[in-house]
Scaffold this active site. Sequence first.
Site, mmCIF file in Angstrom:
data_model
loop_
_atom_site.group_PDB
_atom_site.id
_atom_site.type_symbol
_atom_site.label_atom_id
_atom_site.label_comp_id
_atom_site.label_asym_id
_atom_site.label_seq_id
_atom_site.Cartn_x
_atom_site.Cartn_y
_atom_site.Cartn_z
ATOM 1 N N SER A 196 -9.870 1.463 2.628
ATOM 2 C CA SER A 196 -9.031 2.265 1.750
ATOM 3 C C SER A 196 -7.915 1.486 1.061
ATOM 4 C CB SER A 196 -8.408 3.403 2.554
ATOM 5 O OG SER A 196 -7.552 2.890 3.566
ATOM 6 N N SER A 239 -10.052 -0.728 6.956
ATOM 7 C CA SER A 239 -9.472 -0.648 5.615
ATOM 8 C C SER A 239 -8.667 -1.861 5.163
ATOM 9 C CB SER A 239 -8.596 0.595 5.492
ATOM 10 O OG SER A 239 -9.414 1.708 5.288
ATOM 11 N N LYS A 243 0.849 -1.211 0.000
ATOM 12 C CA LYS A 243 0.000 0.000 0.000
ATOM 13 C C LYS A 243 0.876 1.250 0.000
ATOM 14 C CE LYS A 243 -3.977 2.021 2.497
ATOM 15 N NZ LYS A 243 -4.868 1.888 3.660
HETATM 16 N N1 GLN Z 1 -13.442 3.788 5.831
HETATM 17 C C1 GLN Z 1 -12.997 4.290 7.093
HETATM 18 C C2 GLN Z 1 -12.684 5.760 6.957
HETATM 19 O O1 GLN Z 1 -12.938 6.296 5.952
HETATM 20 C C3 GLN Z 1 -11.795 3.523 7.557
HETATM 21 C C4 GLN Z 1 -10.582 3.860 6.800
HETATM 22 C C5 GLN Z 1 -9.371 3.101 7.242
HETATM 23 O O2 GLN Z 1 -9.464 2.091 7.937
HETATM 24 N N2 GLN Z 1 -8.221 3.601 6.857
HETATM 25 O O3 GLN Z 1 -12.201 6.379 7.850
#
Ligand code: GLN
Length: 498
Positions: free
Chosen positions: A162, A186, A87
């Site tokens: 994400s 995420s 990532k």
């Molecule tokens: N979807 C969640 C957010 O937008 C979690 C994102 C994540 O775990 N980085 O904050």
Amino acid sequence: MSPAAPGPGSLADLTGHELAERFASGAATAVQATEAALERIAATDERLHAFLIVTGDQALEAAGEVDAARERGERLGPLAGVPLALKDVLVTKGVRTTAGSRILEEFVPPYDATVVRRLREAGVVILGKTNMDEFAMGSSTENSGFGPTRNPWDTDRVPGGSSGGSAAAVAAGQAPLGIGTDTGGSIRQPAALCGIVGVKPTYGLVSRYGLIAFASSLDQVGPFARDVRDAATLLETIAGHDPMDSTSIPDVPVDCTSRLTDGVDGLRVGVVKELFLEGTEPGVLARVREGLERLERLGARLEECSLPSFEYALSAYYLIAPAECSSNLARYDGVRWGLRAKDSADVVDMMQRTRQAGFGAEVKRRVMLGTYALSAGYYDAYYGQAQKVRTLVRRELDDAYQRFDLLVGPTAPTVAFPIGEKADDPLAMYLNDVFTIPVNLAGNAAVSVPAGLSDGLPVGLQLIAPALGEATMLRAAWAFEQDLGLSTRPVSHEEVRS
Ligand code: GLN
């Protein structure tokens, strides 16, 4: 299907441990495995857009070093020579690192994150940097500053987010292994939506040094793989104390694999009532309920439990995470890193125009929400209140672990949704994390493991464990996976329509 696509029997179809067996027997080399992965990327990534940057030459060089070391008879780790998708939120020395943001489009870090260093030391072959929601804020990878990633199961749908780039790469066979980060879901949610395994480790188990911060009290780095064994081995490879991260847990023995095959007989598993919310897709509920029966048949003792504070977890998260983000992202001011707006009247104008141009809409929304929640007069009502909810969630979970070894529920309320469906509706997007967020608030561990399909799209089962309960959790995930017997082969690249 592209004529360049590798045919059946490609090394790109194998899991990490299958590759390792072939390396050990001399049936394949790390360079061959890396070439197969790069060919798969070349054949599929125009459509998927899982990668922001592919570092093919560096990957082949690293693979060549592993092969040479093996020839010299050196002792190598279990993942030496296995390719991985990283990532783009972990810094890599000399390789552009963007966190999915235009504001870091030109940022070339001078050092490797601890996780990256550990991967390199283990001989893991990093193929490149994967796409993500900007600064890890999102659940679909549509918030990337560089365009969305597509789900290999249906390229009109999102891979989740994400960490959608890494999840799509692993699902499509571009790499057997991936690294993501999980602040509110995420890793687990994209794993569920792409039909692979994703682990959110206990907070503090994996170093955050060199991880571009979103919400520091919640962020954790963790593995993606197509089976539980690979995920467990990768977690062991990246976990461990790091003096460079003040929240890193000292002196933890990290053993997720030696008892992996011991089964679930006698394990006490709590079925969390609040994770079976109205509004969850019937197909998701059906697969998860079948999963519960499977665990029971395998010898686990299931019992319903209620954690009422879970109802407030999402709201608390969307105050705490933006508050921390507003503070973490203050550093992108055009002075030290990345983008700087030109022709500004003065320094304040320069900072404002840099942030205006460099951040996308969701990041701006979070910075504004977070700054508001932290401001004088509102702090107690919003941020302070959210912290109290966080404590409640943690306490209720601690109580539950007095009675249960593990907790279980769905990973996400839906299967992969069409690209664009929730892009203009932040609340609908936030709701996709309703089942994953409580675990982050408590700093516990959790895994999403494939539980079958609903209308041809993958569903994930979530197993939750107390802090440092990874070994038991992965043991249960392994038993579940073996009994269900889904294929660990990538989604056929023929389905990646171009
Ligand atoms: N979807 C969640 C957010 O937008 C979690 C994102 C994540 O775990 N980085 O904050």
